[in-house]
Design a protein around this motif. Sequence first.
Motif, PDB file in Angstrom:
ATOM      1  N   VAL A  35       0.832  -1.208   0.000  1.00  0.00           N
ATOM      2  CA  VAL A  35       0.000   0.000   0.000  1.00  0.00           C
ATOM      3  C   VAL A  35       0.865   1.256   0.000  1.00  0.00           C
ATOM      4  O   VAL A  35       0.673   2.170  -0.810  1.00  0.00           O
ATOM      5  CB  VAL A  35      -0.964   0.001   1.207  1.00  0.00           C
ATOM      6  N   VAL A  36       1.841   1.306   0.898  1.00  0.00           N
ATOM      7  CA  VAL A  36       2.678   2.504   1.033  1.00  0.00           C
ATOM      8  C   VAL A  36       3.583   2.677  -0.180  1.00  0.00           C
ATOM      9  O   VAL A  36       3.943   3.799  -0.545  1.00  0.00           O
ATOM     10  CB  VAL A  36       3.500   2.435   2.341  1.00  0.00           C
ATOM     11  N   LEU A  42      10.173   7.740  -0.732  1.00  0.00           N
ATOM     12  CA  LEU A  42      10.457   8.267   0.597  1.00  0.00           C
ATOM     13  C   LEU A  42       9.561   7.645   1.675  1.00  0.00           C
ATOM     14  O   LEU A  42      10.078   7.156   2.692  1.00  0.00           O
ATOM     15  CB  LEU A  42      10.329   9.791   0.601  1.00  0.00           C
ATOM     16  N   PRO A  43       8.232   7.615   1.505  1.00  0.00           N
ATOM     17  CA  PRO A  43       7.407   6.940   2.513  1.00  0.00           C
ATOM     18  C   PRO A  43       7.755   5.462   2.656  1.00  0.00           C
ATOM     19  O   PRO A  43       7.726   4.914   3.764  1.00  0.00           O
ATOM     20  CB  PRO A  43       5.974   7.136   1.991  1.00  0.00           C
ATOM     21  N   LEU A  44       8.099   4.807   1.537  1.00  0.00           N
ATOM     22  CA  LEU A  44       8.450   3.394   1.599  1.00  0.00           C
ATOM     23  C   LEU A  44       9.726   3.191   2.409  1.00  0.00           C
ATOM     24  O   LEU A  44       9.828   2.252   3.210  1.00  0.00           O
ATOM     25  CB  LEU A  44       8.627   2.839   0.181  1.00  0.00           C
ATOM     26  N   ALA A  45      10.699   4.086   2.221  1.00  0.00           N
ATOM     27  CA  ALA A  45      11.932   3.997   3.014  1.00  0.00           C
ATOM     28  C   ALA A  45      11.643   4.232   4.491  1.00  0.00           C
ATOM     29  O   ALA A  45      12.202   3.553   5.360  1.00  0.00           O
ATOM     30  CB  ALA A  45      12.944   5.023   2.505  1.00  0.00           C
ATOM     31  N   GLY A  46      10.748   5.182   4.786  1.00  0.00           N
ATOM     32  CA  GLY A  46      10.369   5.435   6.181  1.00  0.00           C
ATOM     33  C   GLY A  46       9.697   4.230   6.801  1.00  0.00           C
ATOM     34  O   GLY A  46       9.976   3.866   7.953  1.00  0.00           O
ATOM     35  N   LEU A  47       8.804   3.577   6.047  1.00  0.00           N
ATOM     36  CA  LEU A  47       8.143   2.366   6.544  1.00  0.00           C
ATOM     37  C   LEU A  47       9.161   1.255   6.799  1.00  0.00           C
ATOM     38  O   LEU A  47       9.092   0.556   7.817  1.00  0.00           O
ATOM     39  CB  LEU A  47       7.101   1.900   5.531  1.00  0.00           C
ATOM     40  N   ALA A  48      10.101   1.094   5.860  1.00  0.00           N
ATOM     41  CA  ALA A  48      11.107   0.035   6.010  1.00  0.00           C
ATOM     42  C   ALA A  48      11.923   0.227   7.287  1.00  0.00           C
ATOM     43  O   ALA A  48      12.114  -0.716   8.068  1.00  0.00           O
ATOM     44  CB  ALA A  48      12.027   0.018   4.799  1.00  0.00           C
TER      45      ALA A  48
END
Length: 434
Positions: A35-36, A42-48
């Motif tokens: 979803v992200v 950038l949001p995907l890196a933050g989630l990771a």
Amino acid sequence: MVVERVPARRVVGLAAPALVVLAAEPLYVLVDTAVVGHLGALPLAGLALGGVLFTQVATQLTFLSYGTTARTARLFGAGRRAEAVAEGVQATWLALAVGALVIVLGQLLAGPATRLLVGDEVVAAEAVSWLRIALFGAPMVLVTMAGNGWMRGVQDTRRPLRYVLFGNAVSAVLCPLLVHTAGWGLEGSAVANVVAQLLSAGLFLRALVVERVPLRPVPALMRAQLGMGRDLVLRSLAFQACFLSAASVAARTSVAAVGAHQVVLQLWTFLALVLDSLAIAAQSIVGAFLGADRREDAKGFARQVTGYGLVFGSCLGVLFAALSGVIPGLFTGDAGVLGEIPNAWWFFVALQPIAGVVFALDGVLLGAGDAAFLRTATLLSAAAGFLPLIWLSLAFGWGLSGIWTGLSAFMALRLVAVVLRTRSGRWAVPGAAV
């Protein structure tokens, strides 16, 4: 004396639902990632980054599940079901207390921890925004662990399966709604997870209430649970030190090497979940046998489940050997990474029969409450096998072959330790108390 052979159907009946429950947390992460990922890099890196930190905390607290199963299974085997469930009550109080502490410390340390792991302030800020919300789900995650622990101990693995699947389904529906439809972005995924975790934990809490056992906290029982918890936490730390060191050395080898290591390690982790479901069944059955003073039956089942683990692991090894030309290409099309994967792949394949036996006997010894031995064996195997070879790989440029030789040495030393311990019979101490 005639030793009872446990029907294979009973073992599978405990192991199969446990496997789905074990996979629940990775499924949360998978849904979030899918979803992200549509929000951008950038949001995907933050989630990771935030997800890694949250998972590390949860991993260190799995004693709330495994330790509770060991204590509960003995009482259940002794015919004292109400006392077995009471262990679950105390584990749940402990989960709530530890979870509250995690929230407080997490809010204080979220910023420094993320900045320590990544130098990019923008990525760190994204991770902190997700993590600060996700941390409010920590008590619920721990309550779910405790609930799984006592239910496995009373040999009920079907209700946890329903409870966890319900939470996952809610998260799968709510996450895209909050992230995209409501426009909450990355924070929406954290809120969706907290809601889903709250609902799952609520079902486990309800299950305790309907058992009609005393719900008040008993500090003496919680202290006893923490004693086993200390050994299991130290054991988990040994695993984390090994795998973090392996990732660090792979990253210093080459970009292709770290990519290949990540692919093979994720497959290793997945198969560890599959094999660990057998360990959970072993833990429940062995604990019940010892609680019922059936020492010889417990020892007989240890031999039986060793055979199951060997066959199961061997089948997985043959399967992944046969698919060696197919599976890596599903993960990456990068020629450099594909060229590095064989340096780890054949270690991964060859280790499956060993892993099958090791994980099965881990379950036996955990069911017997032999956590202190497992702690010591894991720490010594890491110090004598895995860690030296990992860092020698860096010094001498052995690359992935050296890293996975270290993992092989680690598993071989653990195999010797658990086989000798099981054959000694010293673990098979009968009685309702661990």
